[in-house]
Write an enzyme that holds these catalytic residues in place. Structure first.
Site, short mmCIF file in Angstrom:
data_model
loop_
_atom_site.label_atom_id
_atom_site.label_comp_id
_atom_site.label_asym_id
_atom_site.label_seq_id
_atom_site.Cartn_x
_atom_site.Cartn_y
_atom_site.Cartn_z
N SER A 233 2.78 -43.48 -47.33
CA SER A 233 1.90 -44.63 -47.12
C SER A 233 1.20 -44.66 -45.76
CB SER A 233 2.66 -45.95 -47.31
OG SER A 233 3.68 -46.07 -46.35
N LYS A 278 3.90 -55.46 -44.74
CA LYS A 278 3.19 -54.70 -43.71
C LYS A 278 2.15 -55.57 -43.00
CE LYS A 278 4.14 -50.28 -45.86
NZ LYS A 278 3.65 -48.97 -46.33
#
EC number: 3.4.21.53
Length: 343
Positions: A233, A278
């Site tokens: 990611s 996040k």
């Protein structure tokens, strides 16, 4: 009698505390992680990025639950519980970590390729061998190979792709012995076993799941060390950090810029998990911009969940929930990132 009761109470309390803090549950807790400055991970031409501002990769913290931590985190926002089966399947912790390391290394390779391509600098993709991703229980090579090993030769032949390797094996016979040379923890080994009949195709095979193991080589040296961070990611932010330093354009202009997303070898930004967590991590670190993958929902996704939201939509919703002033920027390609920063 009273002393005996006090003793029982003491040991019972001690047992409850021990179980509450230390007994591992078959559940993992996913919570907001950190926003890590990329300058510590990326070095181009032997130098770290020392320009004002920061590019930051964002992480999700994953920890095995204990009874007390499970109860505590269930009261906290942006916390999800994941069963061990959902997270790892039947893989061991070591196998799971090995696979995450492979995904990270592949992500770094693609990030380097895309960054050098857009900066107009030369690069070369070198084929290292066949990376072992899984091993069937009935594989004759099960006692030899491990997840993460790299097969470099079969019967003395070297190949330049998984496709060529598979084509060679398919031309052999089930039960025929073949010799493989492979790397196990940086040590070269040899194993000779018969080929098995693969369950689905009925073709001869080793009984392993395999992918290309490659490395991108460049004229201008670049080193990316991700430490304990795994998975693909961080690909988008690695690409941006490498490109910015390589091109010398210094596009962040003193800002703290965060984001997430996988990076394909063709420059496409792919979706990831845990984007709400996040966004929280980036906001805590003072980011002013957050890049989020923006891909329309597929028909299948809409059928399974009529209220489905993609990464960008979830990121926007999360930023609103935490009253963040970050600019959430939707991106589909690496060129979208450059276009926004050059604007």
């Amino acid at each position: 009698m009273r002393k005996r009761w006090q003793k029982v109470t003491f040991w019972t309390t001690l047992l409850i505390l021990f179980v509450g803090f230390f007994l591992p549950l078959p559940v993992y807790l996913e919570t907001p992680g950190e926003a890590e400055p990329l300058a510590q991970f990326v070095r181009v031409a032997g130098k770290h990025d020392r320009q004002p501002g920061k590019y930051m990769l964002t992480t999700v913290r994953l920890q095995q639950a204990r009874p007390f931590t499970y109860l505590w985190f269930k009261t906290r926002p942006f916390t999800e519980t994941i069963s061990k089966d959902q997270l790892m399947g039947d893989a061991s912790n070591r196998t799971f970590n090995q696979m995450q390391d492979y995904y990270m290394q592949s992500s770094i390779n693609d990030a380097i390729k895309v960054a050098y391509q857009h900066a107009g600098e030369s690069y070369h993709k070198k084929f290292l061998g066949i990376y072992v991703m899984s091993i069937l229980k009935q594989s004759p090579f099960k006692s030899d190979l491990a997840i993460g090993d790299t097969i470099t030769k079969i019967d003395g032949h070297q190949f330049k792709s998984v496709r060529a390797f598979i084509h060679y094996v398919k031309r052999q016979r089930v039960g025929q012995k073949v010799s493989i040379t492979y790397q196990h923890r940086k040590t070269s080994k040899i194993a000779k076993r018969p080929l098995m009949k693969l369950p689905q195709t009925k073709h001869p095979g080793l009984g392993i799941g395999l992918v290309d193991h490659t490395k991108v080589q460049t004229k201008i040296p670049v080193k990316v060390k991700a430490g304990d961070i795994g998975g693909p990611s961080a690909g988008l932010m690695f690409t941006l950090a490498i490109y910015d330093q390589l091109s010398g354009q210094h596009l962040r202009h003193g800002r703290r810029i965060a984001g997430t997303g996988t990076m394909s070898a063709r420059g496409k930004v792919g979706p990831i998990g845990g984007i709400d967590k996040k966004v929280v991590a980036a906001n805590r670190a003072g980011a002013s911009v957050f890049f989020a993958p923006d891909h329309p929902a597929t028909k299948r996704e809409k059928q399974l969940d009529p209220n489905y939201q993609n990464n960008y939509q979830v990121a926007k919703t999360t930023a609103k929930q935490i009253h963040s002033h970050m600019k959430i920027v939707p991106v589909k390609q690496f060129t979208d990132v450059l276009a926004y920063l050059k604007k």
